[in-house]
Design an enzyme around this catalytic site. Structure first.
Site, PDB file in Angstrom:
ATOM      1  N   ASP A 289       0.843  -1.349  -0.327  1.00  0.00           N
ATOM      2  CA  ASP A 289      -0.008  -0.060  -0.012  1.00  0.00           C
ATOM      3  C   ASP A 289       0.986   1.095  -0.129  1.00  0.00           C
ATOM      4  OD1 ASP A 289      -1.823   1.916   0.581  1.00  0.00           O
ATOM      5  OD2 ASP A 289      -3.113   0.845   2.013  1.00  0.00           O
TER       6      ASP A 289
ATOM      7  N   HIS B 268      -0.359   4.488   0.070  1.00  0.00           N
ATOM      8  CA  HIS B 268      -1.249   5.879   0.225  1.00  0.00           C
ATOM      9  C   HIS B 268      -0.421   6.513   1.455  1.00  0.00           C
ATOM     10  CE1 HIS B 268      -4.141   3.572  -1.941  1.00  0.00           C
ATOM     11  NE2 HIS B 268      -4.883   4.705  -2.208  1.00  0.00           N
TER      12      HIS B 268
HETATM   13  C1  B12 Z   1      -5.145  10.019  -3.179  1.00  0.00           C
HETATM   14  C2  B12 Z   1      -5.644   8.485  -3.282  1.00  0.00           C
HETATM   15  C3  B12 Z   1      -4.897   7.552  -4.132  1.00  0.00           C
HETATM   16  C4  B12 Z   1      -3.541   8.078  -4.581  1.00  0.00           C
HETATM   17  C5  B12 Z   1      -2.251   8.113  -3.283  1.00  0.00           C
HETATM   18  C6  B12 Z   1      -1.099   8.824  -3.608  1.00  0.00           C
HETATM   19  C7  B12 Z   1      -0.375   8.500  -2.440  1.00  0.00           C
HETATM   20  N1  B12 Z   1       0.778   8.041  -2.497  1.00  0.00           N
HETATM   21  O1  B12 Z   1      -0.596   8.894  -1.285  1.00  0.00           O
HETATM   22  C8  B12 Z   1      -3.193   7.308  -5.840  1.00  0.00           C
HETATM   23  C9  B12 Z   1      -3.671   7.884  -6.953  1.00  0.00           C
HETATM   24  C10 B12 Z   1      -1.716   7.130  -6.350  1.00  0.00           C
HETATM   25  C11 B12 Z   1      -3.937   6.180  -5.625  1.00  0.00           C
HETATM   26  C12 B12 Z   1      -3.689   4.926  -5.905  1.00  0.00           C
HETATM   27  C13 B12 Z   1      -4.335   3.815  -5.563  1.00  0.00           C
HETATM   28  N2  B12 Z   1      -5.603   3.735  -4.601  1.00  0.00           N
HETATM   29 CO1  B12 Z   1      -6.314   5.111  -3.879  1.00  0.00          CO
HETATM   30  N3  B12 Z   1      -6.830   6.732  -3.009  1.00  0.00           N
HETATM   31  C14 B12 Z   1      -6.696   7.792  -3.138  1.00  0.00           C
HETATM   32  C15 B12 Z   1      -8.025   8.475  -2.410  1.00  0.00           C
HETATM   33  C16 B12 Z   1      -8.962   9.324  -3.230  1.00  0.00           C
HETATM   34  C17 B12 Z   1      -7.787   9.493  -0.996  1.00  0.00           C
HETATM   35  C18 B12 Z   1      -6.631   9.100  -0.066  1.00  0.00           C
HETATM   36  C19 B12 Z   1      -6.561  10.009   0.769  1.00  0.00           C
HETATM   37  O2  B12 Z   1      -5.092  10.460   0.383  1.00  0.00           O
HETATM   38  N4  B12 Z   1      -7.219  10.590   1.708  1.00  0.00           N
HETATM   39  C20 B12 Z   1      -6.790  11.551   2.567  1.00  0.00           C
HETATM   40  C21 B12 Z   1      -6.017  11.288   3.721  1.00  0.00           C
HETATM   41  C22 B12 Z   1      -6.030  12.404   4.758  1.00  0.00           C
HETATM   42  O3  B12 Z   1      -7.199  10.436   4.412  1.00  0.00           O
HETATM   43  P1  B12 Z   1      -6.789   8.926   4.719  1.00  0.00           P
HETATM   44  O4  B12 Z   1      -5.741   8.198   3.730  1.00  0.00           O
HETATM   45  O5  B12 Z   1      -8.337   8.199   4.516  1.00  0.00           O
HETATM   46  O6  B12 Z   1      -6.370   8.752   6.338  1.00  0.00           O
HETATM   47  C23 B12 Z   1      -7.057   9.546   7.365  1.00  0.00           C
HETATM   48  C24 B12 Z   1      -7.905   8.608   8.085  1.00  0.00           C
HETATM   49  O7  B12 Z   1      -8.331   7.437   7.280  1.00  0.00           O
HETATM   50  C25 B12 Z   1      -7.319   8.239   9.310  1.00  0.00           C
HETATM   51  N5  B12 Z   1      -6.366   6.765   9.418  1.00  0.00           N
HETATM   52  C26 B12 Z   1      -5.545   6.371   8.383  1.00  0.00           C
HETATM   53  N6  B12 Z   1      -5.087   5.237   8.727  1.00  0.00           N
HETATM   54  C27 B12 Z   1      -5.347   5.037  10.193  1.00  0.00           C
HETATM   55  C28 B12 Z   1      -5.027   4.212  11.203  1.00  0.00           C
HETATM   56  C29 B12 Z   1      -5.424   4.459  12.284  1.00  0.00           C
HETATM   57  C30 B12 Z   1      -5.200   3.536  13.419  1.00  0.00           C
HETATM   58  C31 B12 Z   1      -6.240   5.417  12.655  1.00  0.00           C
HETATM   59  C32 B12 Z   1      -6.819   5.552  14.014  1.00  0.00           C
HETATM   60  C33 B12 Z   1      -6.646   6.543  11.691  1.00  0.00           C
HETATM   61  C34 B12 Z   1      -6.120   6.191  10.308  1.00  0.00           C
HETATM   62  O8  B12 Z   1      -6.571   9.198   9.503  1.00  0.00           O
HETATM   63  C35 B12 Z   1      -5.802   9.906   8.185  1.00  0.00           C
HETATM   64  C36 B12 Z   1      -5.791  11.258   8.490  1.00  0.00           C
HETATM   65  O9  B12 Z   1      -6.799  11.948   8.475  1.00  0.00           O
HETATM   66  C37 B12 Z   1      -8.796   7.372  -1.444  1.00  0.00           C
HETATM   67  C38 B12 Z   1     -10.260   7.528  -1.657  1.00  0.00           C
HETATM   68  C39 B12 Z   1     -10.993   8.382  -0.469  1.00  0.00           C
HETATM   69  N7  B12 Z   1     -10.566   8.302   0.653  1.00  0.00           N
HETATM   70  O10 B12 Z   1     -11.495   9.622  -0.998  1.00  0.00           O
HETATM   71  C40 B12 Z   1      -8.407   6.100  -2.584  1.00  0.00           C
HETATM   72  C41 B12 Z   1      -8.625   4.661  -2.079  1.00  0.00           C
HETATM   73  C42 B12 Z   1      -7.881   4.695  -0.721  1.00  0.00           C
HETATM   74  N8  B12 Z   1      -7.600   3.917  -3.098  1.00  0.00           N
HETATM   75  C43 B12 Z   1      -7.799   2.972  -3.576  1.00  0.00           C
HETATM   76  C44 B12 Z   1      -7.219   2.014  -4.430  1.00  0.00           C
HETATM   77  C45 B12 Z   1      -7.864   0.636  -4.637  1.00  0.00           C
HETATM   78  C46 B12 Z   1      -6.243   2.491  -5.162  1.00  0.00           C
HETATM   79  C47 B12 Z   1      -5.374   1.701  -6.135  1.00  0.00           C
HETATM   80  C48 B12 Z   1      -5.279   0.204  -6.212  1.00  0.00           C
HETATM   81  C49 B12 Z   1      -5.716   2.100  -7.640  1.00  0.00           C
HETATM   82  C50 B12 Z   1      -6.822   2.387  -8.079  1.00  0.00           C
HETATM   83  N9  B12 Z   1      -8.233   2.148  -7.661  1.00  0.00           N
HETATM   84  O11 B12 Z   1      -6.964   2.885  -9.134  1.00  0.00           O
HETATM   85  C51 B12 Z   1      -3.848   2.339  -5.883  1.00  0.00           C
HETATM   86  C52 B12 Z   1      -3.282   1.418  -5.089  1.00  0.00           C
HETATM   87  C53 B12 Z   1      -1.876   1.874  -4.706  1.00  0.00           C
HETATM   88  C54 B12 Z   1      -1.220   1.051  -3.704  1.00  0.00           C
HETATM   89  N10 B12 Z   1      -0.287  -0.010  -4.066  1.00  0.00           N
HETATM   90  O12 B12 Z   1      -1.561   1.544  -2.652  1.00  0.00           O
HETATM   91  C55 B12 Z   1      -9.195   2.601  -2.765  1.00  0.00           C
HETATM   92  C56 B12 Z   1      -9.118   1.376  -1.649  1.00  0.00           C
HETATM   93  C57 B12 Z   1     -10.331   0.525  -1.978  1.00  0.00           C
HETATM   94  C58 B12 Z   1     -10.749  -0.103  -0.800  1.00  0.00           C
HETATM   95  N11 B12 Z   1     -10.163  -0.088   0.343  1.00  0.00           N
HETATM   96  O13 B12 Z   1     -11.835  -1.115  -1.217  1.00  0.00           O
HETATM   97  C59 B12 Z   1      -9.753   3.991  -2.429  1.00  0.00           C
HETATM   98  C60 B12 Z   1     -10.751   4.093  -1.145  1.00  0.00           C
HETATM   99  C61 B12 Z   1     -10.648   4.455  -3.551  1.00  0.00           C
HETATM  100  C62 B12 Z   1     -11.676   3.533  -4.109  1.00  0.00           C
HETATM  101  N12 B12 Z   1     -12.887   3.745  -3.324  1.00  0.00           N
HETATM  102  O14 B12 Z   1     -11.534   2.759  -4.936  1.00  0.00           O
HETATM  103  N13 B12 Z   1      -4.910   6.361  -4.524  1.00  0.00           N
END
Ligand code: B12
Ligand code: B12
Lengths: 492, 133, 492, 133
Positions: free
Chosen positions: B12, B14
């Site tokens: 992963d 992200h």
């Molecule tokens: C930006 C993004 C990308 C970027 C990432 C860039 C990078 N290197 O960081 C790119 C475009 C490269 C990408 C690629 C991929 N992604 Co992407 N991505 C996203 C997206 C749109 C936003 C993630 C993000 O940055 N959010 C903002 C941050 C601040 O929030 P967060 O990550 O959720 O983290 C917060 C909380 O979750 C929490 N949190 C996180 N971890 C933990 C742990 C604990 C213990 C606690 C308490 C809280 C906590 O705190 C964080 C801070 O607020 C999400 C969907 C979404 N959320 O809208 C999909 C998503 C995560 N991606 C997904 C996928 C599948 C992929 C890909 C496989 C490709 C694809 N579908 O084309 C690849 C995977 C690459 C890899 N090997 O990992 C899926 C995961 C699917 C699932 N779980 O069922 C998502 C959900 C989109 C979807 N609905 O399909 N991605």
């Protein structure tokens, strides 16, 4: 380093192929000669490169989803549904993350677990494990062109397999599939890997087969300023052209300010064409790709529809050739096929409504285009300089020096000094330049834009702005709270 | 000062949430050991052992969380980390699933707290402050 | 006719009131003096006129749904939900169709049937039957300004009741609530009725109470060209100003071409202000209302979301003050409160995202603005001419002569000779002018625009174009079919 | 040439569909007697009696269709129009309701055919051609 932006000789290339094809059993399934014959038989409307060219006369944005599941029959079912119900103009196969890291054993586990549990345990279609025959059954099951979409630093085997299977487009590039997608893979390695992928396309072109290539535009999808993503797209297009690629789609991820987004797509097309010509490539066909918002999505599905459709409106006004659609499940997880089709349908409705419409070339758009172009030029000049004239070397050196710097990228080969935030109109500007080689005029431009916001919101220009903006599209609670305060304030 | 190990598990990449968690936890007074993206179970455990950590916060965004987290607790116990808090969060399974079921699957795997998509860093901080008091 | 565009004297007005209030028992509930005191106590953020003024500094479009059910407690529940869940900035009470036709007995039946069946059997809130006290409970239950929205040729009693109840805005006008909403009510009658409604507002203004008035912009909602709807809005605003109205919102229904829609809203605001000044009214505050597409809606709810959000994007780019939202149930029937809130939420997401953004004033928008203004000027000049200088008389005569002519209107007082259709970009143009008094230049402009489409589609400019366009937003099947043909054609 | 009476019932002013039905039915070879919007049951019946009509097509768009159509069939029978076809279409009830239930309510009221929202004029023409053969 012995990296060079120079076409790989056929002899050397064919030798490299042997090694690549031997790296996993399914490599044996690739027969280049037979593949050329196979590809030649694909009708024009199922060929990505040809459909893109023809799209110019249709006058609307074509749409493509992201989609991929572990097992062949389910993947086929998914793609057929997106074509029939969603009305997709192009189809993808999103590749799972194990395959992207060449961890084919783990992908195998994922396939087995998916069979056992009856649901996909992989986040994409593991193309290498499935092999050429299986992939042909996929492309033959649908009526529109098919593309692999992934994020694979070393996609050489993957590329061999998909093209031999009749998939007429491949997304990726030495920078765009490394810096956002890897932690510790040297840029030199991935540029080399992608030179191979592009050389394969060049080989096909030499043998009368048109294929499309698409660098991954949005990078980390998170507050990436247009100058950075456009620079990367242009570099990768030039590197690909050197290897013989003739049909390139350059991409860009929506940021949210319509003027900036329209300008970015226009600047991207114009500068890509300009630089191709300047580098002596006059026969490369360029199209553009607009990605609906790639950062964190709103949880509420209705809000997500608003964002998706607003993105579609922007793409239409920008006159992008193709648009990658999102879904209302985005913030939660891989969408169901129904949710995926809904994202397509809402988007298609918009681009159909806006057929033939473009954003009038107002002064603001033109200024923004000039701004982006000037920034890209300054970065690219420096890239070539530090590469002593070689673009591939320059790219490696530029990242080392932070001349190109991508916000929030995981790679250790990225400087990670740049910080960005939105100005009062929601356009993304740079607050911390790191080593991006801008002159004072450009720096002042960004500085002033952000200062204006700081003043309006009575705060400082700092990292907290960046953090707030990471959430500003996905979560409007704080914005709504402050509005509610505002209404009650007597002095507005 | 309490020490927490954070990182993103499996294949992963992200990175955004990870960088923000780092910043917010540090701001909230924790010593943050960030092993970044593409981290294996061993990487988490080694970091926790080395830094004598109080908690491990596993992020999984990309959907393979369920495959990647299997056996994590056992490995922790083997390495003498039975007392260390174990949180997991992000988008920890594939697709939209019933949260109750997901949560209990991960609790069964030995995680003390399991977080749904879009959890704010503040929630993590509150829980840590409570659990580590 | 003894109709005149002249302020009704206070004496005469007070005498008229007696008759109006006696026309149905609930009229007795109106006590003007007490009402003035009641209205003065309403806080600024719940006063429609004041909130609209303040909105200028917020820099985003405010949103308002349509909504109304038969019974008081259910109506309150509905409005509260739309405020809380939908985030509405203004709330409406849509009035049922019996009340609109002053058929209060039938409305009474509807109320009874609604109580019996447990669901609303009326398509709106029967405000006259409910009376002042009930209406006050409605406005007191919510925290945003409330407006009556209807389509009532004779709304005098309705107007008395809603304003006395603290509803600070009323939609309607002598033309816009007649021609699209009636078959055989003379225009003279409705203009007179609405002079009364406006005079009541003038009376309140004289006593220190600010109220908002809004002519109904979209008319029949079906391919109405901007010149017609803007002309009607301007006339009604001028007639209202004469009676003492100080806060006017002029409305316009989305047509689908963004440039035309943006231009129409801008032209509307500018020309309304211009004519107010020319007529000597310098203290009328003008705001604009953008209605999301008012014609036949797509059946598919996802497509409807696309259309709704695209409309919201246009409203934001146009810088409209307020937007009336639609729902994904539009093509089927009165929306559930959930569907209604979803329409609001998708729209709000868009206008929040686009806060501060405007369409750059490109040459195309400016040209379209000039075009609309020239057309409106030519019609208005003629209206005044045939009225021998009196606007009210002119309006009546203009409809009689077809100088103003509204497509698809049911009224026998509408000439019904005008035909409109879309040009290649989707902008609505006129193909049959009837007696609209345009010079040759303007006629040629429309003619050429439509000829271009005819050529492209290899057909004639005729009524069949109009018919196709009645369905072109709601049903894209034929468009998609012809695209599929297109892809297969070798020669594109 | 068959004669059909069309109109929009009750306090309903939706004129667009009515005008288009008029045009399409005329084009399809029917003699169309269009009584327009805001028409009462009596208006339909008088027109049908006067013109010796073969069918009455009632439109109701605005939601009060159920209230407005009650007793229509009885009045037709009273006026000697028992043999005249009776169709109803448009948005004949308030809000999104189960179509099956709506249809049978209107069939019970005596309508021969009941049409859901967005019915194309072609469907009406086909049915008329069949029923009036
Ligand atoms: C930006 C993004 C990308 C970027 C990432 C860039 C990078 N290197 O960081 C790119 C475009 C490269 C990408 C690629 C991929 N992604 Co992407 N991505 C996203 C997206 C749109 C936003 C993630 C993000 O940055 N959010 C903002 C941050 C601040 O929030 P967060 O990550 O959720 O983290 C917060 C909380 O979750 C929490 N949190 C996180 N971890 C933990 C742990 C604990 C213990 C606690 C308490 C809280 C906590 O705190 C964080 C801070 O607020 C999400 C969907 C979404 N959320 O809208 C999909 C998503 C995560 N991606 C997904 C996928 C599948 C992929 C890909 C496989 C490709 C694809 N579908 O084309 C690849 C995977 C690459 C890899 N090997 O990992 C899926 C995961 C699917 C699932 N779980 O069922 C998502 C959900 C989109 C979807 N609905 O399909 N991605
Ligand atoms: C345009 C419109 C208006 C215009 C009408 C202008 C005019 N004078 O014609 C205006 C803005 C004035 C208006 C007013 C109102 N409207 Co209105 N309007 C619409 C809208 C958007 C389109 C209607 C239309 O023109 N369609 C295009 C034509 C071609 O299609 P059609 O009318 O459906 O007719 C076709 C078929 O249905 C079929 N057909 C029709 N009748 C019959 C009969 C038979 C026997 C057969 C076989 C076929 C058939 O053939 C026609 C030709 O293709 C619809 C919603 C929609 N459909 O998207 C709402 C709608 C009909 N309106 C509605 C309502 C409630 C109102 C109002 C009460 C106000 C309001 N909500 O604010 C007032 C009522 C005024 C009154 N007293 O009648 C509701 C009805 C609700 C319900 N049934 O539950 C609708 C469905 C919107 C909604 N979802 O709330 N409206």
């Amino acid at each position: 380093m012995d990296l060079r932006n120079k076409k790989i000789s056929e002899e050397k290339f064919l030798k490299m192929r042997e090694e690549v094809l031997a790296s996993w059993p399914t490599g044996k399934g690739v027969d280049l000669k037979e593949a050329i014959e196979y590809l030649k038989k694909i009708p024009d409307h199922q060929n990505f490169a040809k459909k893109l060219k023809k799209a110019k006369n249709l006058d609307r944005v074509l749409i493509q989803p992201r989609a991929g599941v572990a097992l062949e029959h389910q993947h086929i079912k998914l793609l057929k549904y997106l074509e029939k119900v969603g009305g997709a103009d192009f189809l993808p196969s999103t590749i799972d993350s194990y395959t992207r890291q060449n961890r084919y054993e783990e992908a195998e586990v994922g396939i087995r677990e998916s069979i056992l549990s009856g649901k996909s345990m992989l986040n994409g279609f593991p193309v290498v494990n499935h092999g050429v025959e299986s992939c042909r059954r996929v492309s033959e099951a649908i009526n529109v062109p098919l593309q692999a979409r992934h994020g694979t630093p070393d996609a050489r085997l993957l590329t061999e397999i998909i093209h031999a299977a009749g998939w007429t487009s491949n997304e990726g590039g030495g920078i765009s599939y490394n810096i956002p997608y890897a932690k510790s893979v040297p840029l030199e390695t991935t540029i080399r890997n992608w030179q191979y992928c592009d050389r394969l396309v060049g080989y096909y072109e030499e043998h009368g087969v048109s294929l499309n290539r698409e660098p991954f535009g949005p990078l980390t999808g998170t507050l990436v300023p247009p100058c950075i993503s456009n620079t990367v797209a242009i570099i990768e297009t030039l590197l690909a052209a050197e290897q013989g690629v003739k049909n390139s789609s350059v991409g860009y991820g929506q940021l949210g300010n319509i003027i900036q987004d329209v300008a970015a797509i226009r600047a991207l097309r114009e500068q890509t064409e300009y630089y191709l010509e300047a580098y002596g490539f006059e026969d490369v066909y360029v199209s553009t790709v607009f990605h609906q918002w790639m950062g964190g999505f709103p949880k509420d599905e209705t809000e997500a529809f608003g964002l998706i459709s607003m993105g579609a409106t922007t793409a239409a006004l920008a006159g992008a050739t193709k648009m990658i659609t999102k879904t209302t499940h985005e913030s939660i997880g891989i969408p169901t096929m129904q949710a995926n089709a809904r994202g397509l349908k809402a988007s298609k409705e918009v681009v159909m409504l806006l057929r033939g419409q473009r954003y009038a070339t107002g002064i603001k758009v033109r200024k923004e285009i000039e701004q982006i172009k000037a920034e890209v030029d300054q970065i690219l000049d420096k890239v070539v300089e530090v590469g002593s004239g070689d673009l591939a070397v320059g790219a490696v050196e530029a990242f080392k020096a932070g001349i190109i710097d991508i916000p929030f990228a995981p790679s250790q080969y990225n400087a990670g000094k740049i910080l960005t935030a939105r100005d009062v109109d929601g356009a993304v500007r740079i607050l911390e330049f790191g080593n991006i080689p801008f002159d004072e005029e450009i720096k002042d431009f960004h500085y002033n834009k952000l200062e204006k916001r700081a003043k309006k919101e009575n705060r400082k220009v700092d990292f907290n702005m960046t953090i707030d903006d990471v959430y500003s599209i996905s979560d409007k609670k704080s914005m709504i709270d402050s509005e509610n305060e505002w209404w009650k304030n007597e002095n507005n | 000062m309490k020490t927490v190990v954070i990182g993103v598990i499996g294949a992963d990449v992200h990175a955004v949430g990870n960088k923000i968690l780092d910043y917010c936890l540090t701001n909230a007074g924790f010593k943050v050991v960030n092993i970044g993206v593409l981290s294996q179970q061993e990487d988490f455990i080694n970091a926790a052992v080395e830094t004598n950590a109080d908690a491990i916060l596993v992020s999984s965004l990309y959907g393979h969380g369920e495959l990647d987290c299997r056996g994590f607790k056992d490995k922790c116990v083997e390495s003498g980390l039975e007392g260390v808090l174990l949180y997991v969060g992000g988008n920890i399974v594939i697709g939209k699933q019933k949260w109750k079921a997901v949560q209990s699957r991960f609790k069964d795997m030995g995680f003390d707290r399991v977080y749904p998509p879009g959890t704010s860093p503040d929630d993590a901080i509150k829980a840590l402050n409570k659990d580590l008091r």
